[in-house]
Design an enzyme around this catalytic site. Structure first.
Site, PDB file in Angstrom:
ATOM      1  N   LYS A   1       4.340   5.501  -5.112  1.00 46.04           N
ATOM      2  CA  LYS A   1       4.977   4.970  -6.312  1.00 46.04           C
ATOM      3  C   LYS A   1       5.671   6.086  -7.095  1.00 46.04           C
ATOM      4  CE  LYS A   1       2.941   1.103  -5.231  1.00 46.04           C
ATOM      5  NZ  LYS A   1       1.551   0.802  -5.565  1.00 46.04           N
TER       6      LYS A   1
ATOM      7  N   TRP B   1      -4.680  -5.471  -8.423  1.00 48.11           N
ATOM      8  CA  TRP B   1      -5.288  -4.277  -7.814  1.00 48.11           C
ATOM      9  C   TRP B   1      -6.712  -4.093  -8.290  1.00 48.11           C
ATOM     10  CZ3 TRP B   1      -2.880  -3.445  -3.672  1.00 48.11           C
ATOM     11  CH2 TRP B   1      -1.493  -3.544  -3.598  1.00 48.11           C
TER      12      TRP B   1
ATOM     13  N   ASP C   1      -7.669   4.195 -10.992  1.00 50.17           N
ATOM     14  CA  ASP C   1      -6.574   4.007 -10.038  1.00 50.17           C
ATOM     15  C   ASP C   1      -5.285   4.300 -10.804  1.00 50.17           C
ATOM     16  OD1 ASP C   1      -4.534   3.093  -8.409  1.00 50.17           O
ATOM     17  OD2 ASP C   1      -5.394   1.103  -8.069  1.00 50.17           O
TER      18      ASP C   1
HETATM   19  C1  LIG Z   1       0.454  -0.045  -4.852  1.00 48.64           C
HETATM   20  C2  LIG Z   1      -0.861   0.000  -5.531  1.00 48.64           C
HETATM   21  C3  LIG Z   1      -2.068   0.019  -4.821  1.00 48.64           C
HETATM   22  C4  LIG Z   1      -2.138  -0.093  -3.313  1.00 48.64           C
HETATM   23  O1  LIG Z   1      -1.886   1.087  -2.718  1.00 48.64           O
HETATM   24  P1  LIG Z   1      -1.951   1.258  -1.117  1.00 48.64           P
HETATM   25  O2  LIG Z   1      -1.679   2.711  -0.975  1.00 48.64           O
HETATM   26  O3  LIG Z   1      -0.885   0.374  -0.555  1.00 48.64           O
HETATM   27  O4  LIG Z   1      -3.293   0.852  -0.679  1.00 48.64           O
HETATM   28  C5  LIG Z   1      -3.247   0.106  -5.530  1.00 48.64           C
HETATM   29  N1  LIG Z   1      -3.249   0.179  -6.867  1.00 48.64           N
HETATM   30  C6  LIG Z   1      -2.119   0.151  -7.594  1.00 48.64           C
HETATM   31  C7  LIG Z   1      -2.175   0.245  -9.085  1.00 48.64           C
HETATM   32  C8  LIG Z   1      -0.882   0.067  -6.950  1.00 48.64           C
HETATM   33  O5  LIG Z   1       0.255   0.044  -7.659  1.00 48.64           O
END
Ligand SMILES: *Cc1c(COP(=O)(O)O)cnc(C)c1O
Length: 356
Positions: A190, A99, A166
């Site tokens: 998540k 990511w 993030d």
């Molecule tokens: C799942 C995830 C993403 C991607 O998220 P989307 O909403 O599918 O774009 C980005 N960063 C992390 C840490 C993730 O676990």
């Protein structure tokens, strides 16, 4: 048979969230209409949005001067929106996994990217330390929880430039000092709600510093000015998030969550270390994620990998296959995961060990 949901994302949600959302799909609070068929400008939906923002602020203890946004596009759109809004010339990134790499790729469309450290040399199985951020970086970007590799940054860094994080897969898993961050963002799917909505907590005064024209929908200021309602927001997913926020509040907030998360992770890592079949993929206990527990079979038992997966699945353990870039197994223990499910997985690991 009871199913134990270890999926990495979309992933387990509180029963409270699922039941209340199902009810509102049929009839929102007895108004005789579904949450899916009312105007986002209605007073009923405005109340949903207001309460979600209010609870976000309360649970994360967000100080004055920040805005909470609920947007579309996923965390992946934020990878571009962040540099679009914040980067003048140069930004610093910590590369801790897939990511982070995707975020870095997007940032390069907007300027110079200084990757201050990477753990790619060891397939991202640790958090790099001892890096230095250039003083002229417009911001520093981190991925606090690396969903795929099972590593996690569990502290709020003190840095001299605006800190952007993030937190897709560990938001609300531990208390945060939000004042140390310029932007916190993530996909809801998540640890918060159904897929389709992205949360962004942004410090208002970090905006408006670049000269570049920013398309309306990609400009944070648009969404701040319109309270996440410049265009139609993802109404149903936001309703789902609100239910999880209420559940978190009822459970005693994120301090309580952190306690139960630590207990769950200790139990599972303890068994991985004890069990002769398994080992964790992350060596340093400090770097091990409380949310995504990654483990593989010890070499001499690797031939049993498929058998263990099938055995565990037959016992109701769902979604424990490791990501293809790591292999082995990954058990995601998000907030909604009950302690009993971790106990059930541990039991399955012990039963399988005895059968070998
Ligand atoms: C799942 C995830 C993403 C991607 O998220 P989307 O909403 O599918 O774009 C980005 N960063 C992390 C840490 C993730 O676990």
């Amino acid at each position: 048979m009871k199913k134990h949901n270890f999926y990495a994302g979309p992933s387990i949600l509180p029963q409270f969230t699922i039941e209340n959302t199902a009810k509102a799909v049929e009839d929102l609070d007895g108004i005789g209409l579904s949450i899916m068929e009312i105007s986002h400008r209605s007073k009923e939906f405005q109340a949903v949005m207001d309460e979600a923002v209010e609870l976000f602020i309360k649970l994360l203890n967000i100080p004055e001067g920040y805005s909470v946004l609920f947007l579309g596009g996923g965390a992946s759109t934020q990878f571009a929106m962040i540099p679009f809004n914040l980067m003048k010339q140069k930004a610093a990134y910590l590369n801790t996994g897939a990511w982070s790499k995707k975020a870095i790729k997007e940032a390069k469309f907007f300027g110079e990217v200084d990757v201050v450290a990477t753990s790619e040399d060891k397939n991202f199985n640790y958090i790099p330390r001892g890096w230095k951020i250039p003083a002229d970086a417009d911001y520093f970007h981190i991925t606090t929880n690396n969903t795929i590799y099972g590593t996690e940054i569990k502290e709020d860094f003190d840095v001299e430039v605006p800190l952007v994080a993030d937190m897709s897969s560990d938001i609300f898993s531990r208390p945060l000092d939000v004042s140390k961050y310029a932007i916190i963002y993530g996909g809801a799917q998540k640890n918060l709600g159904p897929a389709g909505v992205t949360f962004v907590v942004v410090k208002n005064d970090v905006l408006g510093k670049t000269d570049r024209p920013i398309p309306t929908m990609l400009n944070y200021q648009t969404h701040i000015d319109k309270g996440s309602m410049f265009n139609t927001p993802p109404c149903l997913p936001i309703y789902g998030c609100l239910q999880t926020l209420k559940w978190l509040d009822n459970m005693g907030g994120i301090k309580e969550m952190e306690k139960t998360n630590k207990k769950k992770a200790e139990l599972l890592y303890g068994e991985i270390n004890r069990n002769k079949l398994f080992k964790p993929t992350v060596d340093n206990p400090e770097d091990r994620s409380l949310m995504n527990v990654c483990f593989v079979m010890n070499e001499e038992f690797e031939k049993h990998e498929k058998d263990f997966y099938e055995f565990a699945t037959s016992k109701g353990m769902i979604g424990i296959k490791g990501h293809r870039s790591v292999g082995g197994f990954r058990a995601s223990l998000y907030n909604a995961m009950p302690h009993e499910s971790v106990e059930a997985l541990v039991q399955v690991m012990q039963d399988f060990e005895k059968s070998i």
